[in-house]
Scaffold this motif. Sequence first.
Motif, mmCIF file in Angstrom:
data_model
loop_
_atom_site.group_PDB
_atom_site.id
_atom_site.type_symbol
_atom_site.label_atom_id
_atom_site.label_comp_id
_atom_site.label_asym_id
_atom_site.label_seq_id
_atom_site.Cartn_x
_atom_site.Cartn_y
_atom_site.Cartn_z
ATOM 1 N N THR A 4 14.896 -7.121 7.062
ATOM 2 C CA THR A 4 13.744 -7.986 7.268
ATOM 3 C C THR A 4 12.460 -7.208 6.965
ATOM 4 O O THR A 4 12.460 -5.969 6.903
ATOM 5 C CB THR A 4 13.683 -8.492 8.722
ATOM 6 N N LYS A 5 11.379 -7.936 6.825
ATOM 7 C CA LYS A 5 10.064 -7.317 6.622
ATOM 8 C C LYS A 5 9.755 -6.358 7.772
ATOM 9 O O LYS A 5 9.254 -5.260 7.557
ATOM 10 C CB LYS A 5 8.998 -8.409 6.535
ATOM 11 N N GLN A 6 10.059 -6.771 8.995
ATOM 12 C CA GLN A 6 9.788 -5.934 10.164
ATOM 13 C C GLN A 6 10.618 -4.651 10.124
ATOM 14 O O GLN A 6 10.102 -3.567 10.413
ATOM 15 C CB GLN A 6 10.054 -6.710 11.463
ATOM 16 N N LYS A 8 11.803 -3.155 7.452
ATOM 17 C CA LYS A 8 11.250 -2.330 6.371
ATOM 18 C C LYS A 8 9.960 -1.653 6.810
ATOM 19 O O LYS A 8 9.736 -0.476 6.518
ATOM 20 C CB LYS A 8 10.997 -3.183 5.128
ATOM 21 N N ASN A 9 9.099 -2.381 7.510
ATOM 22 C CA ASN A 9 7.832 -1.810 7.958
ATOM 23 C C ASN A 9 8.046 -0.711 9.003
ATOM 24 O O ASN A 9 7.356 0.316 8.975
ATOM 25 C CB ASN A 9 6.905 -2.895 8.510
ATOM 26 N N ASP A 74 2.866 -8.011 9.705
ATOM 27 C CA ASP A 74 2.284 -6.848 9.028
ATOM 28 C C ASP A 74 1.868 -5.739 9.992
ATOM 29 O O ASP A 74 1.262 -4.757 9.562
ATOM 30 C CB ASP A 74 1.061 -7.277 8.212
ATOM 31 N N ASP A 101 1.503 -4.853 1.487
ATOM 32 C CA ASP A 101 2.245 -4.466 0.280
ATOM 33 C C ASP A 101 2.813 -3.054 0.369
ATOM 34 O O ASP A 101 2.740 -2.265 -0.585
ATOM 35 C CB ASP A 101 1.362 -4.610 -0.965
ATOM 36 N N GLY A 102 3.354 -2.698 1.533
ATOM 37 C CA GLY A 102 4.028 -1.422 1.697
ATOM 38 C C GLY A 102 3.130 -0.213 1.848
ATOM 39 O O GLY A 102 3.584 0.921 1.680
#
Length: 134
Positions: A4-6, A8-9, A74, A101-102
């Motif tokens: 998930t985005k979370q 990855k973050n 984010d 964006d990373g």
Amino acid sequence: MAATKQEKNKALVLRAFDTLFNQRDYQAAEQYWSPKYIQHSAHIGPGREGLFDLIKSIPSTLKYEAGTIVADGDFVIVHGRFSDFGGPRNWIAADILRIEDGIFVEHWDVIQDEATEEESKSKAPMFGNNFAAQ
């Protein structure tokens, strides 16, 4: 199953903090912090340069340990310990990062001196499962 985005973050923050604080690889760390990075910390000069200059001024014995980490969209918050940086006490910090964006674009923190077992009214450590040797 894709991360998930979370997830990855959170992984991004852990890699970046290890790269900068423990490995002290400033060139590699540039990929994680935006050149337009906004710094809200009262302890750090403005921008990415302010952060990097601070770390360069601290003894190379600095160690960062990550603890609890949470993410929402984010934003990532990581609870960690900074030790062996030449201060009288370890610091326990909650760092809040906004990611686009990373790459880190904004940062806030809450920093507190780590209490000893004798000072802790709760008798529970502020970080991890054990009190740090002071």
